[in-house]
Enzyme design. Structure first.
Site, PDB file in Angstrom:
ATOM      1  N   LYS A 221      13.267  76.378  53.558  1.00 43.10           N
ATOM      2  CA  LYS A 221      14.692  76.449  53.854  1.00 43.10           C
ATOM      3  C   LYS A 221      15.443  75.200  53.406  1.00 43.10           C
ATOM      4  CE  LYS A 221      15.266  80.131  57.090  1.00 43.10           C
ATOM      5  NZ  LYS A 221      15.814  80.567  58.386  1.00 43.10           N
ATOM      6  N   ARG A 255       7.482  82.911  60.273  1.00 45.16           N
ATOM      7  CA  ARG A 255       7.911  83.758  59.160  1.00 45.16           C
ATOM      8  C   ARG A 255       7.820  82.911  57.886  1.00 45.16           C
ATOM      9  NH1 ARG A 255      12.737  84.882  56.407  1.00 45.16           N
ATOM     10  NH2 ARG A 255      12.942  87.076  55.756  1.00 45.16           N
TER      11      ARG A 255
END
Length: 286
Positions: A221, A255
Site C-alpha cells: 500500500k 489480505r
C-alpha cells in the site's frame, strides 16, 4: 472462533486472504488476472502456498474507468462459481461495496463479503445476513468509493476507527450476520494519510481488545511506499515488516498479494509467540 464458510479458525491462528483481481487496471498487477485462466492459476497457486481465503474483486479501489454493478457482476459471478467448483473447501470472499453484487456472488457460493468502503451501501450487510455469509466491516473515514483521501483529519484516528468498525459489526450482528463470521478492518490508506495508517498499525491492540477478529490489508500500500520512499514494486520488505508487527499485536487475517512470503512471516511470528512449533528442531540436539 472465526467461522467462514466450512472453515473454523482458532483465535491465535493466522489466516491468509489472497488477492485475485478481476480488473484490467488493478494498481498492483495491472490486469494480470483479468482473464479467467491466469486468475484460476493464481487461485490454485495461492491455495498451494497457504491461503485459506481467496478475495475476488471486480473493481479496483482507486479512481479509474467507471464500472457499474452489472459489469462488476459480470467480472465476478462466473469466476466465483468456478472457484467454488474447483476448490470446495476454500473460503471465497468478494471485495465489493454493492448489495447487488453481494447478492449475486452469494447466490453462487461466496462465503464472505469484504466491504472496504465502510458500509456506504447499508443493504450489503442485509445480504450477508440473508445468506449467512461473513462480513468485513472497514473504517474508510467516510470516503466515497474509489476516491483518494485529501487533507483528512481526525482528533483521534483510532477512536474513529473503533467507532465506525465496531458500530458496523454490531449492526451486522443485529441484522442476523453470524457474530463468529464478522471481522473489523482499520482500513489502511482508506480515508487516511500515511501517518494515520502508521498510527492505526501501532494501536492495533485497541482493536483486538474489542473481541472482534481483526483483518489488515497492508499489501504494497501507499503508506508503505511513502514511509520508505520506494515505488510500488519495491514495497514487499516494508509490507512484510508491517505484517510481522501486526501479527505480534494481534491481527488475525492478512489480505495479501505475496502468499508464500507472508506465510513464512506469520509462521515465524507464531513460533516466537509460542503459538506454533518449529518445522524442524535439530540444532543442539544431535
Amino acid at each position: 472462533m472465526l467461522r467462514l464458510g466450512t472453515r473454523e479458525f482458532a483465535p491465535d491462528e493466522p489466516v491468509i486472504m489472497a488477492i485475485v483481481n478481476r480488473t484490467p487496471d488493478s494498481f498492483y498487477d495491472r490486469g494480470a488476472t483479468f482473464l479467467d485462466e491466469p486468475a484460476l492459476a493464481r487461485v490454485g497457486q495461492a491455495v498451494d502456498e497457504g491461503a485459506a481465503i481467496i478475495d475476488i474483486g471486480g473493481v479496483k479501489a482507486g479512481p479509474g474507468e467507471e464500472v457499474d454493478a452489472q459489469e462488476e457482476i459480470r467480472r465476478t459471478v462466473g469466476f466465483v462459481a468456478e472457484v467454488r467448483r474447483r476448490h470446495p473447501s476454500v473460503v471465497i470472499s468478494v471485495d465489493t461495496w454493492r448489495h447487488e453484487v453481494g447478492e449475486a456472488v452469494c447466490e453462487v457460493g461466496a462465503d464472505l463479503l469484504n466491504d472496504a468502503w465502510g458500509g456506504v451501501d447499508p443493504l450489503l450487510a442485509e445480504v450477508a445476513a440473508r445468506y449467512g455469509a461473513g462480513l468485513v466491516c472497514t473504517h474508510a473515514g467516510g470516503a466515497r468509493p474509489r476516491t483518494r483521501p485529501h487533507r483528512v483529519e481526525y482528533p483521534d484516528v483510532m477512536a474513529d476507527i473503533l467507532r465506525v468498525s465496531v458500530g458496523l459489526a454490531e449492526r451486522a450482528v443485529e441484522l442476523g450476520v453470524p457474530r463468529e463470521s464478522v471481522m473489523i478492518d482499520p482500513g489502511h490508506d482508506f480515508g487516511k494519510n500515511t501517518r494515520h495508517s502508521l498510527e492505526a498499525t501501532r494501536r492495533l491492540p485497541e482493536m483486538t481488545a474489542t473481541g472482534w477478529p481483526v483483518l489488515v490489508s497492508l499489501s504494497n500500500k501507499d503508506f508503505v511506499g511513502e514511509t520508505l520512499d520506494v515505488p510500488l514494486k519495491e514495497r514487499l520488505v516494508g509490507t512484510l515488516a508491517t505484517t510481522a508487527v501486526s501479527a505480534w499485536l494481534g491481527a488475525q487475517v492478512y489480505r495479501v498479494h505475496e502468499v508464500a512470503e507472508t506465510a513464512q512471516v506469520l509462521r515465524m511470528v507464531a513460533a516466537i509467540a509460542g503459538h506454533a512449533e518449529p518445522a524442524v528442531a535439530r540444532r543442539g540436539l544431535a
